[in-house]
Design an enzyme around this catalytic site. Structure first.
Site, PDB file in Angstrom:
ATOM      1  N   THR A  48       0.873  -1.276   0.079  1.00  0.00           N
ATOM      2  CA  THR A  48       0.001  -0.074  -0.011  1.00  0.00           C
ATOM      3  C   THR A  48       0.757   1.114   0.170  1.00  0.00           C
ATOM      4  OG1 THR A  48      -1.735  -1.029   1.162  1.00  0.00           O
ATOM      5  CG2 THR A  48      -1.581   1.320   1.165  1.00  0.00           C
ATOM      6  N   PHE A  53      -7.898  10.407   7.232  1.00  0.00           N
ATOM      7  CA  PHE A  53      -6.436  10.913   6.342  1.00  0.00           C
ATOM      8  C   PHE A  53      -6.675  10.937   4.880  1.00  0.00           C
ATOM      9  CE2 PHE A  53      -4.640   9.144  10.268  1.00  0.00           C
ATOM     10  CZ  PHE A  53      -3.667   9.320  10.499  1.00  0.00           C
ATOM     11  N   ILE A  54      -7.011   9.874   4.211  1.00  0.00           N
ATOM     12  CA  ILE A  54      -7.125   9.959   2.921  1.00  0.00           C
ATOM     13  C   ILE A  54      -8.123  11.097   2.230  1.00  0.00           C
ATOM     14  CG2 ILE A  54      -7.832   8.483   1.048  1.00  0.00           C
ATOM     15  CD1 ILE A  54      -7.016   5.943   2.891  1.00  0.00           C
ATOM     16  N   GLY A  71     -14.012  11.632   5.950  1.00  0.00           N
ATOM     17  CA  GLY A  71     -13.104  12.785   6.672  1.00  0.00           C
ATOM     18  C   GLY A  71     -12.102  12.510   7.209  1.00  0.00           C
ATOM     19  N   ASP A 100      -1.119  -3.541   8.824  1.00  0.00           N
ATOM     20  CA  ASP A 100      -2.719  -3.081   8.816  1.00  0.00           C
ATOM     21  C   ASP A 100      -3.654  -4.438   8.743  1.00  0.00           C
ATOM     22  OD1 ASP A 100      -1.476  -0.970   8.187  1.00  0.00           O
ATOM     23  OD2 ASP A 100      -2.431  -0.281   6.384  1.00  0.00           O
ATOM     24  N   TYR A 123      12.723  -2.767  -3.795  1.00  0.00           N
ATOM     25  CA  TYR A 123      12.176  -3.694  -2.816  1.00  0.00           C
ATOM     26  C   TYR A 123      12.447  -4.960  -3.323  1.00  0.00           C
ATOM     27  CZ  TYR A 123       9.298  -1.117   0.621  1.00  0.00           C
ATOM     28  OH  TYR A 123       9.021  -0.092   1.562  1.00  0.00           O
ATOM     29  N   HIS A 139      15.335  30.867  16.510  1.00  0.00           N
ATOM     30  CA  HIS A 139      14.655  32.159  16.107  1.00  0.00           C
ATOM     31  C   HIS A 139      15.204  32.645  14.682  1.00  0.00           C
ATOM     32  CE1 HIS A 139      11.936  35.389  16.594  1.00  0.00           C
ATOM     33  NE2 HIS A 139      12.891  36.175  16.255  1.00  0.00           N
ATOM     34  N   GLU A 191      -6.421  14.409   2.454  1.00  0.00           N
ATOM     35  CA  GLU A 191      -5.335  14.590   1.989  1.00  0.00           C
ATOM     36  C   GLU A 191      -5.477  14.893   0.386  1.00  0.00           C
ATOM     37  OE1 GLU A 191      -1.940  12.210   4.669  1.00  0.00           O
ATOM     38  OE2 GLU A 191      -2.757  11.206   3.237  1.00  0.00           O
ATOM     39  N   LYS A 244       1.864  11.470  -1.477  1.00  0.00           N
ATOM     40  CA  LYS A 244       2.710  12.796  -1.213  1.00  0.00           C
ATOM     41  C   LYS A 244       3.534  13.416  -2.301  1.00  0.00           C
ATOM     42  CE  LYS A 244       5.572  14.789   2.457  1.00  0.00           C
ATOM     43  NZ  LYS A 244       6.668  14.452   3.579  1.00  0.00           N
TER      44      LYS A 244
END
Length: 459
Positions: free
Chosen positions: A43, A178-179, A176, A303, A100, A436, A182, A53
């Site tokens: 996934t 994460f997915i 509503g 998962d 991978y 700062h 994003e 991302k």
């Protein structure tokens, strides 16, 4: 171990957790086979956090072009080409999948292509061939859930959203979490008219209420329409596009309808119950603290167990399993104080307890909260705000949670996660000199306690 068996370990699923477990087990000297019916990487690499991302990065350039004018650049918003972004994303995903595969090959893991199914506790069948093994690790991840409403065939999930041939002019996102958040940020920033249908009172159930409210405020300010307490009842389609009819009779026009209504453990049809493996709610593989299932030699990570559904957690669980079973170093993974981030626009990140959780567990807590306009936007002209919050145990002064909505929140919270895991107190933060000018310094300069959060209605 039974020498007559084909493998010491057979891993079902070549996602992040399965690949880590297979690779480390092989390095410990185990004979390891791994089966995958799709692409290596699972996934996260193929259809989740990595490609998503990359699209977040691509969509964020709109803000950069707009903000540049306030800093003296004669910038004009250039044309955007969705197919070019998708092609670049696909090239990177292909590169990562190759990495991978090479990691497994270099470790001596035997790859087996096809869908695996348990015949019994020590036998796995793939593409008509049976393999015997001492131990089995199930790491098959999760899969998007689409509610059974009329017209569901017109909808897409996050899987398909990453490969759309064209950018939809109008998109309705159901969910509503994460997915949903994003993808709403991605499509909105790239110019799509974006509407969200949220079952509950507010976005991002499970996060701190202040952060949830701030996120919704910022997303709405960017032009995303959020309908709370709303569910889709049906979807229809014609040559003009799609129409979503809600449970209260609204009709919303769209070119794409994205269901981001959760994911369920990918445990069906692989012989788990036939092998005696106990499944929990929603098909989650029930495991103990050592990732062992109800069958002594069968384990599960990631998962598919529905514990904490984050890629780094799956990787940590897989590594701990390998060290325990084949490395002579028994260890368990703590699921406390795991930092997480929502790569929305702006992003949200958190570690530790929400204010509500802290009050329920510890009683009296002190709250420190700050909301301010970042220095960058004093010139860019953007009205976006940053919100930071610390939840502190009043009795011990230990910091129980840190929450942030704003630019660079995930990068900042990652550092705070180390401090909170180490047991840092508010006094430690107060003694720390800030850098700062940065937004991050606000976490070590907040001194005034504030009133409790505004509670989101029960959902």
């Amino acid at each position: 171990m039974a020498a007559e068996r084909d493998f010491d370990l057979f891993v079902i699923g070549a996602g992040s957790g399965g690949v880590r477990a297979a690779r480390i087990s092989a390095r410990h000297g185990a004979r390891v086979g791994i089966a995958e019916e799709s692409r290596y990487g699972g996934t996260c690499v193929i259809r989740g956090c990595v490609p998503k991302k990359l699209l977040v990065y691509g969509s964020a350039f709109r803000d950069a072009f707009e903000d540049a004018r306030g800093f003296g650049w004669d910038a004009h918003l250039p044309a955007f080409d969705w197919p070019s972004l998708i092609a670049a994303k696909d090239r990177e995903i292909g590169r990562l999948e190759g990495i991978y595969r090479k990691l497994l090959s270099d470790a001596g893991v035997t790859p087996i292509e096809g869908r695996a199914r348990l015949v019994d506790a020590h036998t796995v069948e793939v593409a008509g061939r049976c393999y015997t093994t001492d131990k089995v690790l199930v790491a098959t991840g999760g899969w998007p859930v689409v509610p059974p409403i009329p017209g569901r065939e017109h909808a897409i999930t996050s899987n398909e959203a990453l490969d759309l041939p064209t950018l939809p002019r109008r998109v309705v996102i159901v969910g509503g979490g994460f997915i949903a958040v994003e993808f709403a940020g991605i499509f909105n920033s790239l110019g799509s008219e974006t509407t969200m249908l949220v079952r509950g009172e507010q976005l991002l159930r499970g996060f701190d209420d202040d952060a949830r409210i701030e996120m919704a405020r910022e997303m709405s300010a960017r032009g995303i329409t959020i309908h709370a307490r709303t569910l889709p009842a049906a979807i229809t389609g014609d040559e003009m596009g799609l129409t979503v009819r809600t449970a209260i009779g609204q009709e919303l026009a769209a070119d794409a309808v994205l269901f981001a209504t959760g994911r369920e453990p990918n445990s069906k049809g692989i012989g788990l119950e036939e092998a005696g493996v106990k499944l929990g709610e929603g098909g989650a593989v029930a495991v103990d603290e050592w990732s062992r299932t109800s069958v002594e030699n069968i384990f599960a990570v990631g998962d598919v167990t529905d514990r904490v559904n984050l890629t780094p957690v799956a990787i940590a669980e897989g590594h701990a399993f390998a060290d325990t079973q084949f490395g002579g170093r028994p260890r368990r993974i703590s699921h406390d104080n795991i930092a997480s981030a929502v790569f929305g626009q702006p992003p949200l990140a958190a570690v530790g307890l929400t204010e509500a959780e802290a009050r329920a567990r510890h009683g009296e807590v002190d709250i420190y909260r700050s909301r301010f306009r970042p220095m960058k936007h004093t010139l860019s002209g953007r009205e976006e705000r940053t919100m930071m919050k610390l939840v502190v145990d009043a009795a011990s002064d230990r910091i129980l949670g840190a929450h942030m909505v704003g630019a660079d929140a995930p990068e900042i919270i990652q550092g705070l996660a180390i401090a909170i895991t180490a047991g840092a107190t508010k006094a430690h933060f107060d003694r720390t000199i800030g850098i700062h000018p940065t937004a991050a310094e606000e976490f070590v300069t907040m001194r005034e306690k504030v009133a409790p959060a505004v509670k989101v209605a029960a959902e």
